[in-house]
Design a protein around this motif. Structure first.
Motif, PDB file in Angstrom:
ATOM      1  N   LEU A   1       1.739   7.096  18.339  1.00 13.34           N
ATOM      2  CA  LEU A   1       1.052   6.451  19.453  1.00 13.34           C
ATOM      3  C   LEU A   1       2.051   5.744  20.363  1.00 13.34           C
ATOM      4  N   PHE A   2       1.972   6.025  21.650  1.00 10.86           N
ATOM      5  CA  PHE A   2       2.808   5.381  22.652  1.00 10.86           C
ATOM      6  C   PHE A   2       1.907   4.516  23.534  1.00 10.86           C
ATOM      7  N   ILE A   3       2.163   3.212  23.565  1.00 14.92           N
ATOM      8  CA  ILE A   3       1.384   2.299  24.406  1.00 14.92           C
ATOM      9  C   ILE A   3       2.088   2.151  25.745  1.00 14.92           C
ATOM     10  N   GLU A   4       1.361   2.401  26.807  1.00 12.87           N
ATOM     11  CA  GLU A   4       1.956   2.406  28.147  1.00 12.87           C
ATOM     12  C   GLU A   4       1.468   1.263  29.024  1.00 12.87           C
ATOM     13  N   GLY A   5       0.934   0.229  28.387  1.00 15.45           N
ATOM     14  CA  GLY A   5       0.519  -0.946  29.142  1.00 15.45           C
ATOM     15  C   GLY A   5      -0.980  -1.144  29.104  1.00 15.45           C
ATOM     16  N   ARG A   6      -1.416  -2.240  29.695  1.00 18.67           N
ATOM     17  CA  ARG A   6      -2.840  -2.540  29.777  1.00 18.67           C
ATOM     18  C   ARG A   6      -3.481  -1.728  30.901  1.00 18.67           C
ATOM     19  N   ALA A   7      -4.726  -1.329  30.671  1.00 24.49           N
ATOM     20  CA  ALA A   7      -5.434  -0.580  31.701  1.00 24.49           C
ATOM     21  C   ALA A   7      -5.535  -1.394  32.983  1.00 24.49           C
ATOM     22  N   ASP A   8      -5.688  -2.712  32.834  1.00 22.95           N
ATOM     23  CA  ASP A   8      -5.814  -3.584  34.009  1.00 22.95           C
ATOM     24  C   ASP A   8      -4.514  -3.677  34.800  1.00 22.95           C
ATOM     25  N   ASP A   9      -3.397  -3.249  34.184  1.00 24.02           N
ATOM     26  CA  ASP A   9      -2.104  -3.331  34.862  1.00 24.02           C
ATOM     27  C   ASP A   9      -1.824  -2.126  35.747  1.00 24.02           C
ATOM     28  N   THR A  10      -2.669  -1.095  35.674  1.00 20.89           N
ATOM     29  CA  THR A  10      -2.439   0.130  36.438  1.00 20.89           C
ATOM     30  C   THR A  10      -2.359  -0.180  37.928  1.00 20.89           C
ATOM     31  N   ILE A  11      -1.346   0.387  38.566  1.00 18.96           N
ATOM     32  CA  ILE A  11      -1.146   0.199  40.015  1.00 18.96           C
ATOM     33  C   ILE A  11      -1.640   1.453  40.725  1.00 18.96           C
ATOM     34  N   ILE A  12      -2.443   1.257  41.754  1.00 22.78           N
ATOM     35  CA  ILE A  12      -2.954   2.387  42.535  1.00 22.78           C
ATOM     36  C   ILE A  12      -2.251   2.380  43.883  1.00 22.78           C
ATOM     37  N   ARG A  13      -1.354   3.333  44.062  1.00 23.52           N
ATOM     38  CA  ARG A  13      -0.540   3.407  45.282  1.00 23.52           C
ATOM     39  C   ARG A  13      -0.824   4.731  45.976  1.00 23.52           C
TER      40      ARG A  13
ATOM     41  N   VAL B   1      12.244  13.178  19.427  1.00 19.26           N
ATOM     42  CA  VAL B   1      12.292  12.333  18.229  1.00 19.26           C
ATOM     43  C   VAL B   1      12.842  10.958  18.574  1.00 19.26           C
ATOM     44  N   ARG B   2      13.901  10.923  19.382  1.00 14.91           N
ATOM     45  CA  ARG B   2      14.490   9.628  19.756  1.00 14.91           C
ATOM     46  C   ARG B   2      13.498   8.779  20.546  1.00 14.91           C
ATOM     47  N   ASP B   3      12.659   9.422  21.353  1.00 13.22           N
ATOM     48  CA  ASP B   3      11.672   8.679  22.129  1.00 13.22           C
ATOM     49  C   ASP B   3      10.696   7.916  21.253  1.00 13.22           C
ATOM     50  N   ARG B   4      10.590   8.309  20.002  1.00 14.13           N
ATOM     51  CA  ARG B   4       9.649   7.618  19.112  1.00 14.13           C
ATOM     52  C   ARG B   4      10.041   6.172  18.854  1.00 14.13           C
ATOM     53  N   LEU B   5      11.274   5.805  19.176  1.00 13.09           N
ATOM     54  CA  LEU B   5      11.648   4.390  19.119  1.00 13.09           C
ATOM     55  C   LEU B   5      10.786   3.567  20.068  1.00 13.09           C
ATOM     56  N   GLY B   6      10.260   4.210  21.088  1.00  8.29           N
ATOM     57  CA  GLY B   6       9.386   3.527  22.036  1.00  8.29           C
ATOM     58  C   GLY B   6       7.923   3.606  21.673  1.00  8.29           C
ATOM     59  N   SER B   7       7.617   4.204  20.512  1.00  8.14           N
ATOM     60  CA  SER B   7       6.222   4.297  20.072  1.00  8.14           C
ATOM     61  C   SER B   7       5.891   3.150  19.133  1.00  8.14           C
ATOM     62  N   VAL B   8       4.604   3.039  18.796  1.00  9.70           N
ATOM     63  CA  VAL B   8       4.168   2.046  17.807  1.00  9.70           C
ATOM     64  C   VAL B   8       3.808   2.731  16.495  1.00  9.70           C
TER      65      VAL B   8
ATOM     66  N   VAL C   1       1.685   1.651  12.728  1.00 12.66           N
ATOM     67  CA  VAL C   1       2.993   1.139  12.321  1.00 12.66           C
ATOM     68  C   VAL C   1       4.048   2.229  12.483  1.00 12.66           C
ATOM     69  N   LEU C   2       5.197   1.830  13.042  1.00 11.69           N
ATOM     70  CA  LEU C   2       6.385   2.669  13.059  1.00 11.69           C
ATOM     71  C   LEU C   2       7.302   2.127  11.965  1.00 11.69           C
ATOM     72  N   GLY C   3       7.456   2.874  10.890  1.00 14.58           N
ATOM     73  CA  GLY C   3       8.139   2.371   9.719  1.00 14.58           C
ATOM     74  C   GLY C   3       9.652   2.516   9.753  1.00 14.58           C
ATOM     75  N   PRO C   4      10.325   2.037   8.705  1.00 17.43           N
ATOM     76  CA  PRO C   4      11.793   2.085   8.655  1.00 17.43           C
ATOM     77  C   PRO C   4      12.365   3.492   8.760  1.00 17.43           C
ATOM     78  N   ASP C   5      11.767   4.454   8.068  1.00 17.84           N
ATOM     79  CA  ASP C   5      12.278   5.824   8.148  1.00 17.84           C
ATOM     80  C   ASP C   5      12.146   6.373   9.559  1.00 17.84           C
ATOM     81  N   ASP C   6      11.027   6.059  10.215  1.00 17.39           N
ATOM     82  CA  ASP C   6      10.832   6.493  11.600  1.00 17.39           C
ATOM     83  C   ASP C   6      11.917   5.924  12.508  1.00 17.39           C
ATOM     84  N   HIS C   7      12.234   4.633  12.309  1.00 19.77           N
ATOM     85  CA  HIS C   7      13.277   4.005  13.122  1.00 19.77           C
ATOM     86  C   HIS C   7      14.631   4.684  12.898  1.00 19.77           C
ATOM     87  N   ARG C   8      14.972   4.891  11.634  1.00 16.21           N
ATOM     88  CA  ARG C   8      16.270   5.490  11.331  1.00 16.21           C
ATOM     89  C   ARG C   8      16.370   6.910  11.879  1.00 16.21           C
TER      90      ARG C   8
END
Length: 481
Positions: A369-381, A298-305, A281-288
């Protein structure tokens, strides 16, 4: 252990409304009586299948099944006949509660309910929820009584809610959040107010009319609510907490929401059906703190869970199953009493009890914790593994874009080509695809620059707001070919 103990505890807390739907409410005693009436009927069936929307009958059916000692199975009533029939057929002999059956379930006199002793077996299956099936056929996730009670006992204080507290629930009945919102609100002492169908304007009106203090939405709902706010302030003075989760939330939507709900505490909850609700959980204090910070980290934590809940451990592992350090991206594993990780008798837990979420993510040095997508979504280029979320985040920083999905399509030279499917903001000027490609190249590098930009009015999503990436892939593979 049986989840029906929540009702017994709620009854002991006093006579007050605990469930409201439209103009009708039930007290805890009423709900317990109706659940006992239902249990007397349910005991002859191997399972109870619920095919309706949010209704007074939903908690009655859930706790009635628990008292009867049979699994409760909420199904996605929006599915086509063929898909729904296939799921029903997985439960031969089960009682099927359809929309036309729900009023009757709560029509009797709760005071005449028989005394029923709940079976006290924490290992018994309490609920079966079918995963959304956005990338494959739905799987039956089993949640036992001990999993659901572990979540409550570790994360919610019994009776801690202030007098008059009320929670608005608009998420579907077949979503894990719909189930655990009901249980946690009853346990904490908040009245549950149900919306049978979501509408952004009606959601705002209900918050004001019912003096809602807590609410939970999925990202698509949040985006529509923010768009429906007329002015710079949502004018919902009672709303103390707004929780969102279930899918990735675009950063611009969240930042806009923080501005129009200035006195509301935001909570980002991350969990899966198999984990019996939230594990981080990213709580209210974390958001503020993040929203007001000049520090990029610290600002990047808005993109965390956020950080793990009590009783939950999180590991990030490499593709070779080695635990990796802070800042490195890998596969997210979780462990704890509430984790089921079980599908119809087959456990997905490893020998030490860790569950593979199949999500890609990373932990920062402070445990966010930062979620960067599903493992199955990984693109191999060209032999390089590329996480779509990294490119999507950069594109969402563009002022003219509200939504984006990056996918890979087959390419004979590179293995996969990068295609960005983009939704332009209402009223925004047309955007040159080359402008967007340059935008990404300047912030990342050429190997992560989309080979093609496709504009669409909207992205395909499930009812709970999850991007149906497979639909896009199929569509783009066909058009690309």
């Amino acid at each position: 252990m049986n989840i029906s103990m929540i009702l017994d505890m709620a009854v002991s807390a006093g006579e007050r409304p605990v469930i409201t739907v439209d103009d009708r409410s039930l007290s805890a005693a009423d709900l317990l009586g109706q659940a006992r009436r239902a249990a007397a009927r349910f005991g002859q069936y191997p399972a109870v299948l619920y095919l309706g929307a949010n209704h007074l009958a939903y908690p009655v059916a859930l706790f009635g099944a628990a008292l009867a000692g049979v699994p409760f199975v909420p199904l996605n009533y929006r599915l086509g006949d063929q898909q729904l029939t296939a799921l029903i057929d997985r439960h031969p002999g089960a009682l099927v509660l359809r929309p036309e059956d729900l009023d009757e379930l709560v029509a009797g006199d709760a005071a005449e309910a028989p005394e029923i002793e709940a079976p006290w077996d924490g290992d018994a299956v309490a609920v079966i929820i079918y995963t959304s099936g956005t990338t494959s056929e739905p799987k039956a996730a089993l949640l036992r009584h001990r999993h659901l009670m572990a979540y409550l006992l570790n994360t919610v204080d019994f009776g801690a809610a202030e007098e008059g507290a009320a929670s608005l629930v608009a998420v579907p009945t077949y979503h894990i959040a719909g189930l655990t919102n009901l249980m946690s609100n009853l346990y904490s002492g908040r009245r549950v107010v149900y919306m049978s169908a979501f509408d952004a304007a009606e959601w705002l009106a209900t918050v004001r009319r019912e003096r809602i203090t807590h609410a939970m939405v999925v990202p698509t709902m949040l985006a529509r609510i923010v768009a429906a706010v007329d002015g710079a302030d949502a004018n919902v003075p009672t709303l103390a907490s707004l929780s969102y989760g279930g899918a990735r939330t675009p950063r611009p939507v969240l930042e806009h929401a923080l501005r129009v709900f200035p006195s509301t505490g935001f909570v980002n909850a991350y969990g899966l059906t198999e984990t019996a609700s939230s594990v981080a959980v990213l709580g209210p204090d974390d958001h503020r703190d993040a929203f007001g910070s000049d520090d990029p980290a610290v600002r990047d934590r808005l993109g965390s869970v956020g950080r793990s809940l009590p009783g939950i451990e999180i590991q990030i592992r490499s593709e070779t199953d080695e635990v990796i350090g802070a800042g490195e991206t890998g596969l997210v594993f979780v462990r704890g009493e509430q984790i089921s990780g079980e599908y119809g008798g087959r456990s997905a837990l490893d020998a030490e009890g860790w569950f593979p979420t199949r999500d890609l993510g990373r932990l920062d040095a402070d445990g966010y914790l930062f979620i960067e997508g599903r493992a199955d979504d990984t693109i191999i280029r060209g032999g390089e593994n590329i996480a779509p979320a990294e490119i999507e985040d950069v594109l969402l920083e563009h002022p003219g874009i509200t939504e984006v999905a990056v996918i890979g399509v087959p390419d004979p030279e590179w293995g996969q080509r990068l295609v960005a499917v983009v939704v332009v903001a209402d009223g925004a000027a047309p955007i040159d695809p080359e402008e967007l490609r340059t935008w990404v190249k300047d912030r990342l590098r050429s190997s992560k620059t989309p080979d093609a930009i496709v504009f669409r009015p909207e992205l395909p999503k499930s009812e709970t707001g999850k991007l149906l990436r497979r639909n896009l892939v199929a569509e783009m593979e066909s058009s690309h070919a």
